[in-house]
Each structure stands twice: as C-alpha cells, then as structure tokens.
Design a protein around this motif. Structure first.
Motif, PDB file in Angstrom:
ATOM      1  N   LYS A 248       0.849  -1.186   0.000  1.00 47.99           N
ATOM      2  CA  LYS A 248       0.000   0.000   0.000  1.00 47.99           C
ATOM      3  C   LYS A 248       0.889   1.242   0.000  1.00 47.99           C
ATOM      4  CE  LYS A 248      -0.494   0.306   5.036  1.00 47.99           C
ATOM      5  NZ  LYS A 248      -1.446   0.383   6.163  1.00 47.99           N
TER       6      LYS A 248
ATOM      7  N   GLU B 137      -6.259   1.412  -3.123  1.00 56.08           N
ATOM      8  CA  GLU B 137      -7.603   1.980  -3.247  1.00 56.08           C
ATOM      9  C   GLU B 137      -8.057   2.136  -4.690  1.00 56.08           C
ATOM     10  OE1 GLU B 137      -6.530   2.701   0.893  1.00 56.08           O
ATOM     11  OE2 GLU B 137      -5.457   2.718  -1.013  1.00 56.08           O
ATOM     12  N   TYR B 138      -7.124   2.438  -5.607  1.00 53.53           N
ATOM     13  CA  TYR B 138      -7.492   2.653  -7.001  1.00 53.53           C
ATOM     14  C   TYR B 138      -6.904   1.582  -7.926  1.00 53.53           C
ATOM     15  CZ  TYR B 138      -9.487   7.068  -5.570  1.00 53.53           C
ATOM     16  OH  TYR B 138     -10.278   8.023  -4.973  1.00 53.53           O
TER      17      TYR B 138
END
Length: 289
Positions: free
Chosen positions: A18, A121-122
C-alpha cells in the motif's frame, strides 16, 4: 535510480503493498540543459536524481522516465499530507539547485509537478495505476502542482455518464432510492443550474457555454453515472458514492469549468442530495462556481 528491473519491482509493489504511485516531473529541465550545453547535462541530471532519491526510504521503489520524469512508489504512505510534504521538500531542493546555475539577471525557473494515485484503493495493476498517476500529472496547474487521482479523473475520450430523457431518469432515480434503502447503500444526486456570469453576456454565448458545460460534466463522470437535462438544469445520479467523494466530484467539475474558461460566462449553482439510508452526512449540499 536506474531502470534495470524497475518495472517488475513497481509491478510487485503495486500488487502487494500500500502507498502512493507517483510521477514527478521536473519542468523546464531540458531547456536549462540546452542553455548550458552537454557538458553540464549529466551533472544536472545526476543532482536532480539525488534530490528526488533523497525524498525516499530504502523500502520505496524508484526509477526515472527520460530526462525529466521520475516514477516512485512511496511504500506505506497512507495520506495525502505526507506526499505534499515530500513535494515541498523536492521543490525547495531543486529550486536551490537551479539557483546555483543562474544569476540574478536570469529568469530561468524549474517547476516540480506531481501526479499520484493511492494503492490499493485505485487498483493493484501497475500499468493501470501508472496511467492514472500520469493523468493526474496532466491535471496539474500553476496553482496546483500536485494532483491526486480519484475516480472523476476521466479521460476526455471516454463516453462518460449515460444520458437519458427526463422520464427515464426519474425511473432510474426511483429504482436507486429503493435499491439503496433495501441494501443499505448510498449515492447522490447533483443538480446544476446555469445563469449568465453578468448581465452584459450575450444569450447566445451563454447557450454555447451551457452546451460545453454539459459535455464537460458528462465526460467527467463515470460510465455508471446517469445524466438528464430538464428545465435548463442538468441532473446527475451518482451511485455508490458518499458525501466526501461527492465533494470531490464537485471540485473536479469546478476545476475543469475554470480551465475551459466557462466560469467567466456562467454562474453555476450546484445542489447535492444524498440518496440512501446513510445519514451521517448532511442530506443537502449547495455550492456555487
């Protein structure tokens, strides 16, 4: 920061870690190199590399693209504030570097721009994430040198939202209300109202600007969103979106209207209504562009 094996390392990082995938562009660097000749090219490039490299940790993945762009995966960075601080550091150091190559009479400047996308997240695919970071980079302006990708960063060549007549739009809105109440989901409805920015603007110019605004809004929204035109208003339905992301949509549209110069012709009023059982956010939001 070499390119050997960098793509595979970035692919692995995007798939398993992340953080932020970021593209950093050093604007006007090539013109500066041209000004001082090939003898300084390697030195300037090397110093820029060292500055950007010093903004990273050992666990980060970094490489360069051409002579003036760099791709970096900032591992475990989980908020925009941290990356903004990195941007400020790089910008300050590069500015100091360029000052050593120019004197007080020269106007040569080098600008730092950043486009970034949050991972996972994307997405987790490096190629797709790189395109998103690059698109965010293209959205940077003199006033905003660092841009974070969100889902409203649609490419202009995409179809964008689905456009329906008003009756079909109402049917979809009724279904969305029922669906959200049943499955505890949330969405929003935006209503755009247009007026002349001042009384001296010709009505034909206003009508042309409204058409451009409609096309801009349509292409900014997702293909899952719905639009209609009713009584000179543009209405949109945004499924699966909360209030913070709704505000992000409004800000993105506002920025694009300003870039196209439409804010000098139109005064745009936006009303937002949340659809669904989630009442932790205000039901209505009003904004003026």
């Amino acid at each position: 920061m070499g390119n050997s094996g960098i793509v595979q390392k970035l692919c692995d990082a995007c798939a398993t870690e992340k953080g932020f995938l970021t593209i950093v562009k050093v604007g006007n660097l090539i013109s500066l190199v041209d000004k001082y000749g090939e003898a300084e090219e390697e030195r300037i490039q090397g110093e820029c590399v060292r500055i950007i490299d010093s903004s990273t940790e050992d666990c980060d993945v970094k490489g360069y693209i051409g002579d003036d762009e760099f791709v970096i995966f900032y591992k475990d960075m989980d908020n925009e504030r941290g990356l903004k601080e990195v941007y400020s550091y790089i910008d300050r150091k590069v500015t100091e570097l360029i000052r050593r190559y120019t004197d007080e009479n020269e106007k040569m400047t080098v600008s730092i721009s950043m486009g970034a996308v949050m991972v996972p997240e994307y997405g987790t695919d490096y190629t797709e994430l790189f395109d998103k970071a690059n698109h965010a980079l293209e959205e940077t302006t003199e006033a905003s040198k660092i841009v974070f990708y969100d889902y409203t960063d649609a490419r202009d060549d995409l179809v964008g939202a689905m456009c329906l007549d008003y009756e079909k739009y109402i049917t979809v809105r009724d279904f969305m209300n029922h669906f959200n109440d049943t499955y505890q989901s949330v969405g929003s409805e935006l209503v755009f109202t247009f007026e002349p920015a001042n009384e001296d603007i010709d009505i034909m110019e206003v009508e042309e600007a409204v058409k451009k605004a409609f096309d801009l809004i349509l292409k900014t929204l997702r293909i899952s969103d719905v639009m209609t035109v009713s009584d000179a208003n543009i209405r949109t339905l945004l499924p699966e979106i909360n209030m913070p992301n709704t505000i992000s949509v409004i800000n993105r549209i506002k920025t694009r209207l300003q870039k196209k110069g439409l804010d000098s012709v139109l005064s745009v009023n936006i009303t937002s209504r949340m659809i669904g059982p989630d009442r932790e956010y205000p039901v209505w939001l009003k904004a003026v562009i």
